[in-house]
Design an enzyme around this catalytic site. Structure first.
Site, mmCIF file in Angstrom:
data_model
loop_
_atom_site.group_PDB
_atom_site.id
_atom_site.type_symbol
_atom_site.label_atom_id
_atom_site.label_comp_id
_atom_site.label_asym_id
_atom_site.label_seq_id
_atom_site.Cartn_x
_atom_site.Cartn_y
_atom_site.Cartn_z
ATOM 1 N N GLY A 21 0.812 -1.224 0.000
ATOM 2 C CA GLY A 21 0.000 0.000 0.000
ATOM 3 C C GLY A 21 0.840 1.266 0.000
ATOM 4 O O GLY A 21 0.525 2.232 0.698
ATOM 5 N N ASN A 26 -2.540 5.772 -6.350
ATOM 6 C CA ASN A 26 -2.632 4.558 -7.164
ATOM 7 C C ASN A 26 -3.633 3.669 -6.424
ATOM 8 O O ASN A 26 -3.315 3.077 -5.388
ATOM 9 C CB ASN A 26 -1.227 3.936 -7.254
ATOM 10 C CG ASN A 26 -1.212 2.517 -7.796
ATOM 11 O OD1 ASN A 26 -2.245 1.861 -7.917
ATOM 12 N ND2 ASN A 26 -0.016 2.025 -8.105
ATOM 13 N N HIS A 138 9.803 4.562 -1.996
ATOM 14 C CA HIS A 138 10.227 3.200 -2.368
ATOM 15 C C HIS A 138 10.715 3.125 -3.809
ATOM 16 O O HIS A 138 11.474 2.228 -4.166
ATOM 17 C CB HIS A 138 9.104 2.180 -2.123
ATOM 18 C CG HIS A 138 7.900 2.320 -3.029
ATOM 19 N ND1 HIS A 138 7.022 3.369 -2.963
ATOM 20 C CD2 HIS A 138 7.422 1.508 -4.016
ATOM 21 C CE1 HIS A 138 6.054 3.201 -3.869
ATOM 22 N NE2 HIS A 138 6.280 2.080 -4.520
ATOM 23 N N GLU A 175 8.960 10.374 -13.957
ATOM 24 C CA GLU A 175 8.481 8.988 -13.842
ATOM 25 C C GLU A 175 8.738 8.186 -15.120
ATOM 26 O O GLU A 175 8.140 7.135 -15.333
ATOM 27 C CB GLU A 175 6.989 8.987 -13.493
ATOM 28 C CG GLU A 175 6.663 9.729 -12.195
ATOM 29 C CD GLU A 175 6.774 8.862 -10.936
ATOM 30 O OE1 GLU A 175 6.384 7.695 -10.980
ATOM 31 O OE2 GLU A 175 7.252 9.383 -9.900
ATOM 32 N N HIS A 250 -0.368 7.975 -13.657
ATOM 33 C CA HIS A 250 0.554 8.125 -14.784
ATOM 34 C C HIS A 250 -0.290 8.263 -16.045
ATOM 35 O O HIS A 250 -1.385 7.703 -16.127
ATOM 36 C CB HIS A 250 1.451 6.884 -14.957
ATOM 37 C CG HIS A 250 2.529 6.743 -13.948
ATOM 38 N ND1 HIS A 250 2.852 5.541 -13.357
ATOM 39 C CD2 HIS A 250 3.386 7.641 -13.421
ATOM 40 C CE1 HIS A 250 3.853 5.716 -12.516
ATOM 41 N NE2 HIS A 250 4.191 6.984 -12.530
ATOM 42 N N ASP A 252 0.085 6.737 -18.740
ATOM 43 C CA ASP A 252 -0.143 5.459 -19.435
ATOM 44 C C ASP A 252 -1.329 4.691 -18.866
ATOM 45 O O ASP A 252 -1.624 3.580 -19.297
ATOM 46 C CB ASP A 252 1.137 4.600 -19.498
ATOM 47 C CG ASP A 252 1.616 4.106 -18.132
ATOM 48 O OD1 ASP A 252 0.934 4.331 -17.125
ATOM 49 O OD2 ASP A 252 2.703 3.475 -18.094
ATOM 50 N N CYS A 370 2.745 -1.053 -18.103
ATOM 51 C CA CYS A 370 3.659 -0.652 -17.008
ATOM 52 C C CYS A 370 4.857 -1.571 -16.951
ATOM 53 O O CYS A 370 5.937 -1.176 -16.526
ATOM 54 C CB CYS A 370 2.973 -0.769 -15.649
ATOM 55 S SG CYS A 370 1.582 0.299 -15.421
HETATM 56 O O1 SUG Z 1 4.573 3.486 -8.936
HETATM 57 N N1 SUG Z 1 2.964 0.613 -7.727
HETATM 58 C C1 SUG Z 1 3.582 1.323 -8.821
HETATM 59 C C2 SUG Z 1 2.841 1.005 -10.093
HETATM 60 C C3 SUG Z 1 3.528 1.592 -11.284
HETATM 61 C C4 SUG Z 1 2.729 1.450 -12.537
HETATM 62 N N2 SUG Z 1 3.435 1.979 -13.622
HETATM 63 C C5 SUG Z 1 2.909 2.633 -14.663
HETATM 64 N N3 SUG Z 1 1.680 3.054 -14.693
HETATM 65 N N4 SUG Z 1 3.680 2.889 -15.664
HETATM 66 C C6 SUG Z 1 3.590 2.820 -8.557
HETATM 67 O O2 SUG Z 1 2.617 3.330 -7.997
HETATM 68 C C7 SUG Z 1 2.828 -0.193 -5.432
HETATM 69 C C8 SUG Z 1 3.716 -0.880 -4.408
HETATM 70 C C9 SUG Z 1 2.979 -1.300 -3.190
HETATM 71 O O3 SUG Z 1 2.004 -0.656 -2.818
HETATM 72 O O4 SUG Z 1 3.381 -2.330 -2.577
HETATM 73 C C10 SUG Z 1 3.582 0.512 -6.520
HETATM 74 O O5 SUG Z 1 4.680 0.957 -6.335
#
Ligand code: SUG
Length: 447
Positions: A21, A26, A138, A175, A250, A252, A370
């Site tokens: 999380g 997102n 992260h 990004e 994002h 995309d 992604c």
């Molecule tokens: O950066 N999720 C990534 C997902 C990235 C998707 N990439 C594109 N749309 N291009 C982010 O939000 C979630 C990790 C966690 O919650 O454990 C995470 O980092």
């Protein structure tokens, strides 16, 4: 027939894939926080997607996972002792931080870097800028390793130019390719690079802001400059705040391009009319197709839930028309599926759809697009790509066996406290460097 092709490099999903999380804005990441993850299944889903695209005749490559947990980050933040002791101490006093250092987020290769093909750049080389990913802690620890991996794959200064990630304090959030589309008639011709930003660093603040915008205009502009792109072939477009606040963190998640097609949700951009005008003028005489999905057919909400636009739009050799490679979630969403069935009958370049199962990644907000980094390469440049990173049937089998040997079936947040997970992860990566003939590539192998 042009010998310049788009090669997709997919992130191999790491053994510590989990749901922590971590990404505000997102929705999948926050909604699935603390769910039990399935690392083995996740990695196999990713490999099966690569294998499918490879079987379809597309050029496929692979990016290797980063070392996680990332002990150097924890040491830098004041934890000391043996690596195992650091995991135990961090779990006790800073479990959130430990989870961030455990994230397998480098799997989302679209965020690895921005790549400009040689036909677009002033010095005729392919340019790479690893994304600083500074809006999420992260992810902000990825860019150094990403740069090392890209240098290992594209290891020839004559053809490839590697930049460092952008610095800039709290500014210049970047990004990577997740906010970058390229439009062209043919991959080998000079294209129009479309950068999409969510905020201004040195200009007006966003009016609404339920969720943070990650990509800044100033970062995109700096990348266009360093890559030596022609000003008349660059378009900067603002992503609508409505999209970001609906969970489109994002671009995309709401648009995807291939050659002269931009497939997008009608609400994706702040000022659509200007975008169309600018792209058409940068594109010149040739035709460019904007395929807009109307809100009344697929709501923004459904587009984001199903990841309709987080698909790969590709030209499959020997097949007329373009193919959309979509997540299963788009097949299961009634309004999206019915839109797609209608779309392929219409007079547009998109003629086929295919669905892939990447559910483990999807639960963290990462769809098919992604998971891949697009790199346009001509024939000569392809001869310079490190062959260890080129996907083959043999590598598919080897990596499946490797995953079976090293990955756990399940992982929950309490497992991150277990120092044996650190040992397992390192044993996996150690063997991976042998498979990939990389020597001592990871930091833990260098001490
Ligand atoms: O950066 N999720 C990534 C997902 C990235 C998707 N990439 C594109 N749309 N291009 C982010 O939000 C979630 C990790 C966690 O919650 O454990 C995470 O980092």
């Amino acid at each position: 027939m042009s010998q310049t092709v788009e090669m997709n490099f997919d992130g191999l999903i790491g053994s510590t894939h989990n749901y922590a999380g971590l990404s505000q804005g997102n929705l999948a990441s926050t909604n699935n926080a603390k769910l039990v993850s399935q690392p083995r299944r996740a990695a196999k889903e990713g490999l099966a997607k690569m294998q499918r695209l490879h079987q379809l005749g597309l050029k496929q490559g692979i990016l290797i996972p980063h070392e996680r947990p990332h002990i150097p980050t924890l040491r830098q933040l004041g934890f000391s002792g043996t690596d195992q002791a650091i995991v135990e101490k961090a779990h006790k006093s800073a479990p959130g931080l430990l989870a961030m250092c455990y994230s397998a987020s480098s799997m989302w290769a679209a965020n690895a870097a921005t790549v400009s093909p040689s036909s677009d750049t002033a010095d005729g080389r392919v340019h790479f800028t690893p994304a600083n990913l500074k809006s999420m802690f992260h992810r902000s620890i990825e860019h150094k390793m990403t740069g090392n991996i890209l240098k290992a794959i594209f290891n020839n200064d004559r053809y490839f130019s590697h930049h460092d990630a952008l610095s800039g304090g709290v500014h210049l959030g970047d990004e990577g390719a997740a906010n970058h589309n390229r439009l062209c008639n043919d991959y080998g011709e000079q294209g129009v690079e479309l950068f999409i930003f969510g905020k201004h660093d040195f200009g007006p603040a966003r009016t609404s802001s339920r969720f943070p915008a990650r990509q800044s205009l100033e970062a995109s502009t700096a990348i266009a400059r360093r890559h030596g792109l022609s000003a008349d072939k660059v378009v900067m477009a603002s992503q609508s705040s409505q999209v970001i606040d609906a969970g489109g963190f994002h671009n995309d998640v709401v648009s995807v391009s291939n050659k002269n097609v931009l497939f997008m949700h009608e609400l994706a951009f702040t000022d659509k009319a200007s975008l169309f005008k600018e792209v058409a003028s940068a594109f010149g005489e040739q035709e460019v197709h904007f395929i807009q999905v109307p809100e009344h057919k697929v709501s923004l909400d459904n587009a984001i839930k199903s990841y309709l636009f987080n698909s790969q739009l590709v030209n499959i050799p020997g097949t007329d028309g373009m193919t959309l490679i979509l997540p299963m979630e788009s097949q299961e969403n009634p309004s999206v599926h019915s839109y797609l069935m209608d779309l392929i009958e219409q007079d547009t370049p998109i003629k086929h759809v295919e669905f892939v199962d990447v559910r483990q990644s999807m639960r963290n907000g990462g769809g098919p697009a992604c998971l891949r980094l697009r790199v346009v390469l001509n024939e000569q440049e392809r001869t310079q790509v490190n062959p260890s990173f080129v996907f083959t049937d043999e590598l598919f089998l080897t990596l499946n066996t490797w995953v079976d040997k090293h990955y756990r079936d399940e992982l929950c947040s309490a497992d991150l406290a277990d120092p044996t997970l650190l040992c397992e992860s390192r044993a996996a990566l150690d063997e991976l460097t042998q498979i990939m003939k990389l020597g001592s590539f990871y930091e833990f192998q260098q001490v």
